[in-house]
Design an enzyme around this catalytic site. Structure first.
Site, PDB file in Angstrom:
ATOM      1  N   GLY A  36       0.828  -1.199   0.000  1.00  0.00           N
ATOM      2  CA  GLY A  36       0.000   0.000   0.000  1.00  0.00           C
ATOM      3  C   GLY A  36       0.857   1.241   0.000  1.00  0.00           C
ATOM      4  O   GLY A  36       2.088   1.194  -0.080  1.00  0.00           O
ATOM      5  N   ILE A  37       0.203   2.395   0.127  1.00  0.00           N
ATOM      6  CA  ILE A  37       0.910   3.662   0.127  1.00  0.00           C
ATOM      7  C   ILE A  37       1.440   3.957   1.524  1.00  0.00           C
ATOM      8  O   ILE A  37       0.890   3.484   2.515  1.00  0.00           O
ATOM      9  CB  ILE A  37      -0.026   4.790  -0.364  1.00  0.00           C
ATOM     10  CG1 ILE A  37       0.773   6.019  -0.794  1.00  0.00           C
ATOM     11  CG2 ILE A  37      -1.071   5.134   0.694  1.00  0.00           C
ATOM     12  CD1 ILE A  37      -0.075   7.021  -1.593  1.00  0.00           C
ATOM     13  N   GLY A  38       2.536   4.702   1.632  1.00  0.00           N
ATOM     14  CA  GLY A  38       3.062   5.085   2.933  1.00  0.00           C
ATOM     15  C   GLY A  38       4.531   4.740   3.081  1.00  0.00           C
ATOM     16  O   GLY A  38       5.149   4.141   2.208  1.00  0.00           O
ATOM     17  N   GLY A  60      -8.001  -0.724  -1.703  1.00  0.00           N
ATOM     18  CA  GLY A  60      -7.985  -2.156  -1.966  1.00  0.00           C
ATOM     19  C   GLY A  60      -7.668  -2.991  -0.749  1.00  0.00           C
ATOM     20  O   GLY A  60      -7.435  -4.195  -0.872  1.00  0.00           O
ATOM     21  N   GLU A  69      -2.551  -3.043  -6.613  1.00  0.00           N
ATOM     22  CA  GLU A  69      -3.306  -1.955  -7.235  1.00  0.00           C
ATOM     23  C   GLU A  69      -2.413  -0.760  -7.486  1.00  0.00           C
ATOM     24  O   GLU A  69      -2.574  -0.031  -8.456  1.00  0.00           O
ATOM     25  CB  GLU A  69      -4.471  -1.546  -6.336  1.00  0.00           C
ATOM     26  CG  GLU A  69      -4.028  -0.821  -5.077  1.00  0.00           C
ATOM     27  CD  GLU A  69      -5.090  -0.778  -4.012  1.00  0.00           C
ATOM     28  OE1 GLU A  69      -5.219   0.266  -3.376  1.00  0.00           O
ATOM     29  OE2 GLU A  69      -5.783  -1.776  -3.803  1.00  0.00           O
TER      30      GLU A  69
END
Length: 444
Positions: A218-220, A341, A243
């Site tokens: 994921g983002i971060g 997601g 994603e």
């Protein structure tokens, strides 16, 4: 008529193209780097001529002029499927509303329930066959454009041309209007400097990742830390099915770890729906066939994800309560991001043979006044539940990793207290006793 004649016939100025928008219309900007800068500015300039134009976006980095120009929201009403940091500030200013979603359902929402009068998106320049790459908006763009009454594309000369998958381009015959113009540098979602806590959390995940694992980040900052650790490890033949493609995957690729050889879905190719990062990643993605960009209704389908052996999903969250509920998108009632997601990959990785899903958070946070608070709460009091307790797998803090699957309420409470900062454990135990989810035999 050849494609160059078609191009000339459909070419308009931004001001001419947006004349097709009428009061009451639904307008869509697709997602991320698909944001149509020139068309958005031209549409905002029509403010006094229009009322009740509803606009949808998704992880836009702004400024979104239709939102900025209309503080009363009489003319334009902006909405987002997932808040970027910019859109979060718009929400704080009451200039944006969040649309609840799970990513693999976004395009089906459009297909079955939503109206799109005009769709606008940025694309690469046309190739010699008449196709425009949807670039980093591939995740949702085609499904939205297919539902639109009118399609306008904006040529952004800076976008990477992605290839190797499907649903990643649009032909000139499917377009109503084309606009051109100069664009600023692509948004830079640079790598956030890792903290000592991030490094400890990453270290608690690392032992669970085997050779041949396929990774979703994921983002971060945390995924970046895990990516760097994996790049320096002895692991091999890692894969990508995500994603969101970030700079963390570049680190793995350059270290020779990201080969995608062990994957059953698109073997030999990394799979993604969108990308955000620095120019480093946009340059890396441009024109390479070793990555397959596909719509999110495929990439994020839990049934597809579950077919990938050793699928490892790593995402960040904001709060966890002692029942195992997870909030990743709000602090109290304040919208921070979105479901994205996370739930898709929780479900998919749980179904994968050898798969694991990690939701990660530091045990505490410090507010603007310097006060320190626990991120593990007795129970939620207004926080939006992103991942229900019935679907949560591993929770990870700097104090360890706990697998909650199949665990009772008292087992979960015990595990989560063990992941909390020591300063808050006694208070959490008292609350667990009050809520009847603590056994007298549990260790303090």
């Amino acid at each position: 008529m050849d494609i160059h004649q078609m191009y000339r016939q459909k070419l308009r100025t931004p001001e001419e193209a947006v004349r097709c928008v009428k009061s009451g219309d639904w307008v869509d900007y697709t997602m991320t780097l698909g944001f149509p800068y020139l068309l958005d500015r031209a549409l905002a300039a029509r403010k006094e001529e229009l009322t009740d134009v509803k606009v949808r976006g998704n992880l836009m980095f702004g400024p979104v002029e239709v939102a900025e120009c209309d503080p009363t929201r009489e003319h334009f009403i902006y909405n987002t499927w997932h808040c970027s940091s910019y859109e979060r500030r718009l929400c704080d200013r009451r200039l944006c509303n969040y649309i609840p979603m799970v990513f693999h359902y976004v395009v089906p929402y459009y297909q079955h329930f939503l109206t799109v009068n005009v769709a606008m998106t940025s694309v690469t320049p046309m190739d010699r066959h008449g196709f425009f790459s949807l670039s980093c908006a591939t995740g949702t763009a085609q499904g939205i454009l297919d539902q639109a009454d009118i399609v306008i594309v904006e040529i952004n000369e800076r976008l990477p041309r992605v290839c190797g998958g499907f649903g990643d381009c649009i032909h000139i015959s499917e377009i109503d209007y084309i606009v051109e113009g100069e664009h600023p540098q692509l948004p830079q979602a640079g790598v956030v400097e890792a903290t000592e806590v991030d490094q400890k959390i990453a270290a608690n995940i690392f032992p669970h990742i085997p050779d041949g694992a396929t990774l979703q980040f994921g983002i971060g900052s945390l995924p970046s830390v895990v990516g760097k650790m994996l790049a320096q490890s002895d692991l091999k033949d890692l894969g990508m099915h995500t994603e969101l493609c970030t700079d963390a995957y570049v680190d793995l690729y350059e270290a020779g770890k990201l080969t995608n050889r062990k994957k059953k879905i698109f073997p030999g190719q990394g799979v993604a729906g969108t990308a955000l990062g620095s120019d480093r990643i946009y340059d890396w993605l441009d024109g390479t066939p070793v990555f397959a960009y596909c719509p999110l209704e495929f990439v994020n389908d839990p049934g597809i994800i579950g077919q990938i052996d050793n699928m490892v999903s790593i995402n960040e969250c904001l709060n966890v309560d002692l029942f195992g509920q997870v909030s990743s998108e709000s602090t109290g009632l304040r919208q921070i991001s979105g479901t994205g997601g996370q739930l898709d990959f929780l479900l998919g990785a749980s179904a994968s043979r050898g798969g694991k899903a990690f939701l990660c958070l530091p045990s505490t946070y410090t507010d603007r006044e310097g006060g320190v608070h626990s991120n593990i709460l007795p129970h939620f009091s207004g926080e939006i539940v992103t991942s229900p307790r019935s679907q949560v797998y591993f929770i990870v803090t700097e104090y360890g990793a706990a697998n909650l699957e199949g665990r009772s309420t008292w087992e979960r409470a015990e595990m989560l207290v063990g992941l909390a900062h020591p300063d808050y454990r006694e208070e959490l135990i008292r609350e667990a006793e009050r809520m009847n989810i603590w056994r007298r035999s549990n260790k303090r």
